[in-house]
Design a protein around this motif. Structure first.
Motif, PDB file in Angstrom:
ATOM      1  N   GLY A  61     -13.909  14.120  10.678  1.00  0.00           N
ATOM      2  CA  GLY A  61     -13.740  14.176   9.224  1.00  0.00           C
ATOM      3  C   GLY A  61     -13.423  12.823   8.616  1.00  0.00           C
ATOM      4  O   GLY A  61     -13.888  12.498   7.518  1.00  0.00           O
ATOM      5  N   ASP A  62     -12.628  12.021   9.316  1.00  0.00           N
ATOM      6  CA  ASP A  62     -12.294  10.693   8.804  1.00  0.00           C
ATOM      7  C   ASP A  62     -13.560   9.843   8.647  1.00  0.00           C
ATOM      8  O   ASP A  62     -13.774   9.201   7.620  1.00  0.00           O
ATOM      9  CB  ASP A  62     -11.327   9.974   9.763  1.00  0.00           C
ATOM     10  CG  ASP A  62      -9.883  10.454   9.595  1.00  0.00           C
ATOM     11  OD1 ASP A  62      -9.628  11.299   8.712  1.00  0.00           O
ATOM     12  OD2 ASP A  62      -9.009   9.978  10.355  1.00  0.00           O
TER      13      ASP A  62
ATOM     14  N   CYS B 286     -15.722  11.140   5.857  1.00  0.00           N
ATOM     15  CA  CYS B 286     -15.171  10.754   4.555  1.00  0.00           C
ATOM     16  C   CYS B 286     -15.598   9.322   4.222  1.00  0.00           C
ATOM     17  O   CYS B 286     -16.024   9.030   3.098  1.00  0.00           O
ATOM     18  CB  CYS B 286     -13.651  10.882   4.595  1.00  0.00           C
ATOM     19  SG  CYS B 286     -12.816  10.161   3.186  1.00  0.00           S
TER      20      CYS B 286
ATOM     21  N   SER C 161      -5.096   8.620   9.260  1.00  0.00           N
ATOM     22  CA  SER C 161      -6.148   8.297   8.290  1.00  0.00           C
ATOM     23  C   SER C 161      -6.876   6.999   8.600  1.00  0.00           C
ATOM     24  O   SER C 161      -7.882   6.677   7.979  1.00  0.00           O
ATOM     25  CB  SER C 161      -5.536   8.178   6.899  1.00  0.00           C
ATOM     26  OG  SER C 161      -4.745   7.012   6.823  1.00  0.00           O
TER      27      SER C 161
ATOM     28  N   VAL D 213     -10.735   6.168   8.657  1.00  0.00           N
ATOM     29  CA  VAL D 213     -11.537   6.058   7.426  1.00  0.00           C
ATOM     30  C   VAL D 213     -11.692   4.578   7.082  1.00  0.00           C
ATOM     31  O   VAL D 213     -12.803   4.074   6.873  1.00  0.00           O
ATOM     32  CB  VAL D 213     -10.880   6.811   6.241  1.00  0.00           C
ATOM     33  CG1 VAL D 213     -11.764   6.699   5.001  1.00  0.00           C
ATOM     34  CG2 VAL D 213     -10.604   8.273   6.574  1.00  0.00           C
TER      35      VAL D 213
ATOM     36  N   VAL E 110      -7.468   8.936  -0.696  1.00  0.00           N
ATOM     37  CA  VAL E 110      -7.582   9.883   0.413  1.00  0.00           C
ATOM     38  C   VAL E 110      -6.230   9.988   1.103  1.00  0.00           C
ATOM     39  O   VAL E 110      -5.627   8.971   1.455  1.00  0.00           O
ATOM     40  CB  VAL E 110      -8.645   9.410   1.435  1.00  0.00           C
ATOM     41  CG1 VAL E 110      -8.727  10.373   2.611  1.00  0.00           C
ATOM     42  CG2 VAL E 110     -10.002   9.254   0.765  1.00  0.00           C
TER      43      VAL E 110
ATOM     44  N   CYS F 232     -16.024  16.771   4.304  1.00  0.00           N
ATOM     45  CA  CYS F 232     -15.421  15.451   4.097  1.00  0.00           C
ATOM     46  C   CYS F 232     -16.476  14.500   3.546  1.00  0.00           C
ATOM     47  O   CYS F 232     -16.189  13.656   2.697  1.00  0.00           O
ATOM     48  CB  CYS F 232     -14.820  14.903   5.389  1.00  0.00           C
ATOM     49  SG  CYS F 232     -13.328  15.785   5.870  1.00  0.00           S
TER      50      CYS F 232
ATOM     51  N   THR G  87     -16.286  14.044  -0.646  1.00  0.00           N
ATOM     52  CA  THR G  87     -15.861  12.690  -1.021  1.00  0.00           C
ATOM     53  C   THR G  87     -16.764  12.196  -2.147  1.00  0.00           C
ATOM     54  O   THR G  87     -16.300  11.571  -3.114  1.00  0.00           O
ATOM     55  CB  THR G  87     -15.894  11.730   0.183  1.00  0.00           C
ATOM     56  OG1 THR G  87     -14.983  12.216   1.161  1.00  0.00           O
ATOM     57  CG2 THR G  87     -15.488  10.322  -0.204  1.00  0.00           C
TER      58      THR G  87
ATOM     59  N   PHE H 286      -7.954  13.077  -2.511  1.00  0.00           N
ATOM     60  CA  PHE H 286      -8.783  13.758  -1.516  1.00  0.00           C
ATOM     61  C   PHE H 286      -7.854  14.171  -0.386  1.00  0.00           C
ATOM     62  O   PHE H 286      -7.504  13.368   0.479  1.00  0.00           O
ATOM     63  CB  PHE H 286      -9.901  12.831  -1.056  1.00  0.00           C
ATOM     64  CG  PHE H 286     -11.021  13.567  -0.385  1.00  0.00           C
ATOM     65  CD1 PHE H 286     -11.787  14.489  -1.083  1.00  0.00           C
ATOM     66  CD2 PHE H 286     -11.309  13.347   0.946  1.00  0.00           C
ATOM     67  CE1 PHE H 286     -12.820  15.178  -0.468  1.00  0.00           C
ATOM     68  CE2 PHE H 286     -12.352  14.035   1.567  1.00  0.00           C
ATOM     69  CZ  PHE H 286     -13.103  14.950   0.863  1.00  0.00           C
TER      70      PHE H 286
ATOM     71  N   MET I  66      -7.167  15.667   2.650  1.00  0.00           N
ATOM     72  CA  MET I  66      -7.577  16.156   3.969  1.00  0.00           C
ATOM     73  C   MET I  66      -6.315  16.522   4.752  1.00  0.00           C
ATOM     74  O   MET I  66      -5.216  16.471   4.238  1.00  0.00           O
ATOM     75  CB  MET I  66      -8.356  15.053   4.705  1.00  0.00           C
ATOM     76  CG  MET I  66      -9.653  14.694   4.001  1.00  0.00           C
ATOM     77  SD  MET I  66     -10.436  13.183   4.608  1.00  0.00           S
ATOM     78  CE  MET I  66     -10.502  13.449   6.378  1.00  0.00           C
TER      79      MET I  66
ATOM     80  N   GLY J  46      -9.462  15.837   9.671  1.00  0.00           N
ATOM     81  CA  GLY J  46      -9.733  14.416   9.860  1.00  0.00           C
ATOM     82  C   GLY J  46     -10.192  14.081  11.267  1.00  0.00           C
ATOM     83  O   GLY J  46     -11.012  13.185  11.466  1.00  0.00           O
TER      84      GLY J  46
END
Ligand SMILES: Cc1ncc(C[n+]2csc(CCOP(=O)(O)OP(=O)(O)O)c2C)c(N)n1
Ligand code: SF4
Ligand SMILES: [Mg+2]
Lengths: 385, 303
Positions: A17-18, A21, A41, A44, A111, A155, A159, A175, A177, A182
Motif C-alpha cells: 500500500g505504501d 500510494c 510510512s 512512501v 498521508v 492506495c 491517492t 490520506f 492509511m 500500508g
C-alpha cells in the motif's frame, strides 16, 4: 484533464500500500514531497525519492515533520502539487502547520500511515486511533477531508482522488492509511494515463488589481496564483479578508472561519464517497473503514449465513462525516455496529447522528492487529436482539 | 527633497503639494494596511526600509522575490511589503520558505523574522537550511527579546539583561548568531545595527544577489519592552548606544563576537564565499548519476 503519462507506471504490479500510494501521488501529478522518515510510512517517501528524478519532481527530506508540513504549504504557493507523509508522532508534529495550510486554503495531501499510539506506541503495528486527530488535531474550528483506503489498489486510486478533492476544495486532504494496508502486498493495476482523470488547480489569469486569493461569499472557491506571477499576494495564518489581509475582529473571524467549515460541510454530499451493500431492509448496519472494513466483511458473511439481515456501510471518506446518511438510516435499523482499531472514535459520530433511534455498538480494538471477525459477529448478533 | 523619481524638487525645505507627496518606498509597501502595528522608534521599520532599498539596489525583478515571515513583531514585516509575501507560523518561516523556493525555483526567497522565531523555536530549521545551502536570504531582527508576547527572555537575551520571564536578569548564555550561521554552512554572514542603515541595505542587496544561504543579523531597538525594562532610554538613546559601542570589524572571527549586556557590538560582513546551492548540487549530482534519464524540476507542469 488527463494524467501526464510520464508519471504513470501503467501495468500490473505486486506492491504494498505504501508503494501504491507513492505511485498514485506521482500519477496524480504530485511533484513535491517534503517528509521525515517514520515507520510504517517511510516506504512512501522512499519510493517517491527513487521515482522523482525520472519524472521531474522535487523531493526533500526535511529536518522534522514541523518543517515538512510548513514546506508543503510553501511549495503549493510556489505552484507545486505537494504532499507529505508520516505516522503517529509525526502526525502530531504536523498539526500546527496543518492548521496553517487549512487557513491558507492550501490544496495538498497529508498521508498518515496509522500505527498504534499514543506516543511511540506500536511503531510497527497497525492502528486506527488517529481518526479524531485527523478531524480535530489542529486548534480552532476548521474542516477538512479524510480518506481511508482498504487495499493497495485503493492506495493508488484514492491517492489520486485525494489530490483531486484537495484541488477542487482548496483544502488539505488527510490520506488515512494504516500499517496493515500500508504493508500488505497485493496486485495493483495502474491504468493508462489517459484513463486517469486529474482535477487541475484553478489558476487566476485576470486583472492583477482585481485578484482576491480568498472568497468568503459562499458561492465558490477562489482560484489561486503562484508566487512569482506578479500578483503580489499576501497570505497569512491570521484571520484575514478576501484580499488575504489580516483583520483582527469578530466579524472577520466569523466570515473566515465559517467559510472554512461551510465549504466542506455544506458540500458533504458532493465530497462523500461511501460504499453500501444490502442496506435496504437490514436490521444491523456495520459501519467501518480502512483495513477493518475487510475484516468486517468476514463477520457480515458469517452473520448472513445465520440469516441475519446485515448491511454494510464502508466509509471511504470518513471526514466530512456522512451525517445525513446515518440520520436517514437510523430509524430504519435496529443497530449500527462500528468496529475500529481504537477505543471508540468514529462510533461516537455514528451514535451522535443516530440520535438514539438505533443502538450503536462499538467493537473496539486497542491496536497491534486487526479484529477477530467473531467479535464483530457477536456485536451483530446482539444488535438484532 | 526629491520626488519618487529621485529628481530634486527644491533645495529649500519646501513642502510639495499633497499629490506630489509620495512615500519614497511607494509601490513597495501596502499602504492600504497602514497604520502599521509597530511602536514609534521601533527598529523593525528601519530594517524594512533597509530591505526595500537593498532590493531596489540589487536590481532583481521584484516579481521574482518573495518574502516569508514567522510570528512576532518582526514577523509582521512580510505583511507590509508589496511583494509576494507570506506570514507563516512561529518558527517555521524558513521551512515554509524552503518549500516556496523549491516549488518555484525562479524565486529569490527572503525570510525576515525575529530572534525568537529564527533562533529559538525555529533554530533547528535555521541550521539545516544553512547546512543545505538553501537559496534563501535570512534577515534576523534581533531585539534581544520576545517582543510580540510582552518582552520575555529569548535565545539572544544577553546575560544580566532583564526580561519579563527573567525578572532578576537573564542567567542563560545567549546565541552568537553569526557564529551559528557560519558554522552551519552559511555562505554570507553579516551583522549590523539598525543605526547602520546604509550598510544594512548594501548588505541585503549583496546577499540577495548571492545564490545560497545568506544571513544578516540586524540588532534593532525595542524601546517599548526591552529598553524600558532595562531602563536604556528611548529609541534614540539606543541609537546613540549603537553609535558608541558598535565596532566594525569585517575580519572578526565569528567565534569572538558574542554580545554581552550593553557591551560592545562587533558588526561587519564576516563571511562571503561561494558554494553550490542545494538545488545546484541536487541537479548536477543527479544529472551525473542518471544521465539523460534525469528530469530537472523547473516548476510544476499544469498543462
Ligand atoms: C507555536 C507558538 N508558540 C508561541 C507563540 C507566541 N509567540 C508569538 S511571537 C513570539 C515571540 C516573538 O519573538 P521574536 O521572534 O524575537 O519576534 P519579536 O516580536 O521580538 O520581533 C511568541 C513566543 C506562537 N505564536 N506560536
Ligand atoms: S514591542 Fe518592541 S519590537 Fe514590538 S513594535 Fe514595539 S518597539 Fe517594536
Ligand atoms: Mg525579538
Amino acid at each position: 484533464m488527463k494524467a501526464d503519462p510520464i508519471g504513470v507506471a501503467t501495468g500490473s504490479h505486486y506492491i504494498d500500500g505504501d508503494h501504491a500510494c507513492a505511485e498514485g501521488a506521482i500519477a496524480a501529478g504530485c511533484r513535491f514531497l517534503a517528509g521525515y522518515p517514520i515507520t510504517p510510512s517511510t516506504e512512501v517517501a522512499e519510493r517517491v525519492a527513487e521515482r522523482f528524478p525520472f519524472v521531474g519532481g522535487q523531493f526533500i527530506q526535511m529536518e522534522d515533520e514541523l518543517a515538512s508540513m510548513a514546506a508543503v504549504s510553501g511549495a503549493v504557493w510556489g505552484g507545486a502539487k505537494s504532499m507529505t507523509v508520516t505516522s503517529g508522532p509525526g502526525f502530531s508534529l504536523m498539526m500546527e502547520n496543518l492548521g496553517l495550510a487549512t487557513m491558507m486554503e492550501v490544496p495538498c495531501v497529508l498521508v498518515n500511515v496509522q500505527r498504534g499510539g499514543p506516543s511511540t506506541g506500536l511503531p510497527t503495528l497497525t492502528g486506527q486511533a488517529d481518526m479524531m486527530q485527523a478531524r480535530w488535531g489542529s486548534h480552532g474550528d476548521y474542516e477538512l477531508i479524510s480518506i481511508c483506503p482498504n487495499s493497495p489498489q485503493e492506495c493508488f486510486d484514492l491517492t489520486i482522488e485525494a489530490f483531486n478533492l484537495s484541488e477542487k476544495w482548496r483544502v488539505p486532504v488527510m490520506f488515512m492509511m494504516d500499517e496493515c494496508v500500508g504493508h500488505m502486498i497485493e496486485k495493483v493495476v495502474i491504468p493508462e494515463a489517459d484513463k486517469i482523470e486529474i482535477t487541475p488547480r484553478e489558476f487566476y489569469k485576470g486583472d492583477k488589481e482585481k485578484y482576491r486569493p480568498f472568497r468568503f461569499d459562499g458561492k465558490g472557491i477562489a482560484p489561486m496564483v503562484k508566487a512569482g506571477d506578479g500578483y503580489f499576494i499576501h497570505i497569512t495564518g491570521l484571520t484575514h479578508d478576501e484580499r488575504g489581509y489580516p483583520v483582527i475582529n469578530e466579524q472577520a473571524q466569523d466570515k473566515n472561519v465559517r467559510h472554512l467549515v461551510d465549504k466542506i460541510l455544506k458540500n458533504e454530499d458532493k465530497i462523500r464517497i461511501i460504499e453500501e451493500d444490502q442496506i435496504d431492509g437490514a436490521d444491523v448496519v456495520v459501519v467501518s473503514y480502512g483495513i477493518t472494513s475487510r475484516v468486517a466483511l468476514k463477520a457480515v458473511e458469517l452473520a448472513r449465513k445465520k440469516g441475519i439481515k446485515v448491511g454494510i456501510m464502508r466509509l471511504i471518506t470518513v471526514w466530512p462525516f456522512p451525517e445525513s446518511r446515518i440520520r436517514e438510516l437510523a430509524p430504519k435499523v435496529k443497530a449500527f455496529v462500528v468496529p475500529e482499531i481504537n477505543l471508540g472514535q468514529i462510533c461516537l459520530e455514528v451514535e451522535r447522528c443516530a440520535q438514539g433511534k438505533a443502538k450503536t455498538t462499538l467493537v473496539s480494538h486497542a491496536g497491534g492487529w486487526v479484529h477477530d471477525p467473531a467479535d464483530i459477529l457477536k456485536a451483530i448478533e446482539e444488535g438484532v436482539k | 527633497m526629491s520626488n519618487s523619481k529621485g529628481q530634486i524638487l527644491s533645495n529649500k525645505l519646501e513642502i510639495p503639494k499633497s499629490d506630489e507627496l509620495k512615500h519614497p518606498m511607494e509601490g513597495y509597501l501596502r499602504e492600504e494596511r497602514f497604520p502599521h502595528i509597530w511602536c514609534s522608534t521601533c527598529g523593525i521599520g528601519t530594517v524594512l526600509t533597509g530591505f526595500i532599498t537593498g532590493l531596489q539596489k540589487s536590481g532583481l525583478d521584484r516579481e521574482k522575490v518573495a518574502v516569508v515571515s514567522g510570528i512576532g513583531c518582526s514577523g509582521r514585516a512580510a505583511g507590509y511589503l508589496r511583494l509576494d509575501s507570506f506570514h507563516s507560523t512561529h518558527g517555521r518561516a524558513i521551512p515554509f520558505a524552503t518549500g516556496l523556493a523549491l516549488g518555484n525555483p525562479e524565486l529569490k526567497v527572503v525570510v525576515i523574522s525575529g530572534d525568537g522565531d529564527i533562533a529559538a523555536i525555529g533554530g533547528n530549521h535555521f541550521i539545516h537550511a544553512a547546512r543545505r545551502n538553501m537559496n534563501l536570504t535570512v534577515i534576523c531582527i534581533n531585539n534581544f527579546n520576545y517582543a510580540m508576547t510582552g518582552g520575555q527572555a529569548g535565545p539572544t537575551t544577553p546575560e544580566e539583561a532583564n526580561a519579563s520571564t527573567a525578572p532578576f536578569g537573564c542567567y542563560e548564555y545567549p546565541f552568537n548568531l553569526p557564529f551559528l550561521a557560519e558554522s552551519s554552512g552559511a555562505i554570507y554572514v553579516a551583522r549590523w545595527t539598525s543605526l547602520h542603515i546604509r550598510r544594512v541595505s548594501n548588505s541585503i542587496s549583496e546577499a540577495l544577489l548571492k545564490p545560497g544561504f545568506s544571513f544578516i543579523e540586524v540588532i534593532a531597538p525595542c524601546p517599548t519592552l526591552y529598553a524600558r525594562r532595562n531602563r536604556l532610554g528611548s529609541g534614540l538613546d539606543l541609537m546613540k548606544f549603537y553609535h558608541d559601542s558598535a565596532i566594525i570589524d569585517h575580519n572578526a572571527d565569528t567565534r569572538d563576537i558574542d554580545i554581552g549586556y550593553q557591551d560592545r557590538i562587533t558588526i561587519g560582513k564576516f563571511v562571503d564565499k561561494d558554494k553550490p546551492t542545494f538545488l545546484e548540487n541536487k541537479d548536477n549530482f543527479l544529472k551525473k548519476k542518471l544521465g539523460d534519464k534525469f528530469i530537472q524540476y523547473t516548476g510544476q507542469n499544469w498543462e
